[in-house]
Write a protein that holds these residues in place. Structure first.
Motif: not given
Length: 350
Positions: A298-300, A317-323
Motif C-alpha cells: 500500500f505505502c510503496e 510514513l505515519l502508517l509505517t510508524s504506527v504499525y
C-alpha cells in the motif's frame, strides 16, 4: 580467568564504554545498564548466599578507580571545550530540545501512538462539534518538519515529561540487575531494556536508535526460545520501520529483498535451533508480521497512485510508524514480562 585479569577487564570495559559514549552520545541510552553492572560486579566484592548484595563488601578503592577512569575520558574529551568556555554550546548541540518531541519521520515508539491518538481525538472532536475547527491546525506534527508543536486534545509533552517516562520505564530492569547478580545474560537483558525503553519514551528519538536494542537481543535469541520469539518480532518490525529512509525507486527492490532475506534466514535458523520447543511465534505475532506485506504494498505501490499523495504525503510514513510502533511496543512488554516471570520463578525456587 584469574581474579586479577577479571578486574582488569572491568576497568577496560569502563574505559571503552566511556570512549564510545564520547564518540556518540546516543549510547547514553544504555549507560544505566553499564553503570549498574560495573558497580554491582566490580565494586561489590561479595554476595549473600541468595545472591543479594552484601553491603559490607563494597570497595571504596574500586569505586574510586572506576570513577577516575570514566572522569579521565570525559576530561580529555571536554577539557578543551571547557577551557574555551564552550560547554553550554556543546550541550545545546548534544541535546537540542527545540527540535521537538518527534523526529521528522516519527520513530515507531510510544509518542507516535500518542500523536496519532491526539490527531484522531481532535478530528472526532471537530466532527462532534466539541472543538472549534479553527483551533485545530492542519497538523504541524504530520508536516514532516523538525519543530516543536502542541497537542490539541491530549496534554503536550515536555522534555522533562519524556525524561521522567524514560527513567520510570528503565528503572525495573536496572533494579533487577542491581538486586541480584545475574551474569552476562542478565546484563544483556538489562541493556536491551534500557535501549528499548529510551527508544520508546525518549525525546526526539531517531528511528535508527532501534538498532541499539535489536543487536544485543540477537545474542540473547540463541540462548532462549522465548527471547528468540521476541527477537523475531522486534527485528522484523524495527528493520521494516527503517525502510522509508531508503526512499528512491531504484532502492525499493534492494531494500525489500534484503529485509526478506534477513527475516527468512533468522526465522529458519532460530526455528531449527529450537525445533524441540514448538513454534517461536503465536498466531497473533505471526499475523502481525504477515501484515507488514500489505502495508508495504500500500505505502510503496498503491498510495503513490492515488490523488491523496499531493495533499497528504505523510500518510505512508505515519502508517509505517504506527504499525511498527505496535510491534516494538509489544516486544518491549514481552521482554519485561519475561524478566519478571523468570525473577519470580528464581525467587520461588529459592
Amino acid at each position: 580467568m584469574s581474579p586479577h585479569t577479571h578486574i582488569k577487564r572491568h576497568l577496560e570495559g569502563a574505559f571503552l564504554f566511556a570512549v564510545l559514549l564520547n564518540f556518540k552520545h546516543i549510547y547514553l541510552y544504555i549507560a544505566p545498564a553499564y553503570g549498574v553492572y560495573l558497580l554491582r560486579s566490580y565494586c561489590i566484592t561479595g554476595n549473600n548466599p541468595d545472591g543479594s548484595i552484601r553491603w559490607r563488601s563494597f570497595s571504596i578503592l574500586r569505586f574510586i578507580s572506576l570513577a577516575l577512569i570514566v572522569c579521565l575520558v570525559f576530561a580529555v574529551s571536554y577539557g578543551p571545550f571547557a577551557c574555551m568556555g564552550q560547554i553550554p554550546q556543546v550541550l545545546s548541540r548534544l541535546f537540542p530540545f527545540k527540535r521537538g518531541l518527534c523526529h521528522a519521520y516519527w520513530a515507531p515508539n510510544f509518542w507516535a501512538l500518542y500523536n496519532v491518538m491526539d490527531k484522531a481525538l481532535s478530528v472526532i472532536g471537530v466532527k462532534l462539534q466539541l472543538l472549534d475547527p479553527t483551533s485545530v491546525s492542519a497538523g504541524s506534527m504530520t508536516g514532516g518538519l523538525v519543530q516543536e508543536f502542541q497537542h490539541r486534545v491530549l496534554p503536550s509533552v515536555s522534555p522533562m515529561a519524556a525524561l521522567i517516562c524514560t527513567f520510570i520505564s528503565i528503572l525495573p530492569s536496572v533494579f533487577c540487575l542491581w538486586i541480584k547478580q545475574q551474569g552476562p545474560r542478565g546484563f544483556l537483558r538489562c541493556l536491551v531494556l534500557c535501549a528499548l525503553s529510551s527508544f520508546m519514551f525518549g525525546w526526539h528519538v531517531h528511528e535508527k536508535a532501534v538498532l541499539l536494542a535489536i543487536l544485543p537481543l540477537s545474542m540473547l535469541s540463541v540462548s532462549s526460545a522465548k527471547d528468540a520469539g521476541i527477537y523475531l518480532v522486534l527485528a522484523t518490525a524495527g528493520h521494516f520501520s527503517l525502510l522509508p529512509l531508503l526512499f528512491t525507486a531504484p532502492e525499493l527492490p534492494i531494500k525489500i529483498f534484503l529485509l526478506m532475506m534477513f527475516t527468512v534466514f533468522s526465522a529458519s535458523s532460530l526455528k531449527a535451533l529450537y525445533r524441540k520447543e514448538g513454534p517461536l511465534l503465536n498466531w497473533l505475532e505471526t499475523l502481525y508480521l504477515y501484515g507488514l506485506v500489505p502495508l508495504e504494498i500500500f505505502c510503496e505501490i498503491a498510495y503513490p497512485l492515488t490523488p491523496w499523495l499531493e495533499r497528504l504525503p505523510f500518510i505512508p510514513l505515519l502508517l509505517t510508524s504506527v504499525y511498527c510502533a505496535l510491534g516494538v511496543g509489544y516486544a518491549w512488554l514481552r521482554l519485561y514480562i519475561a524478566v519478571f516471570t523468570e525473577s519470580a520463578a528464581v525467587k520461588k525456587n529459592q
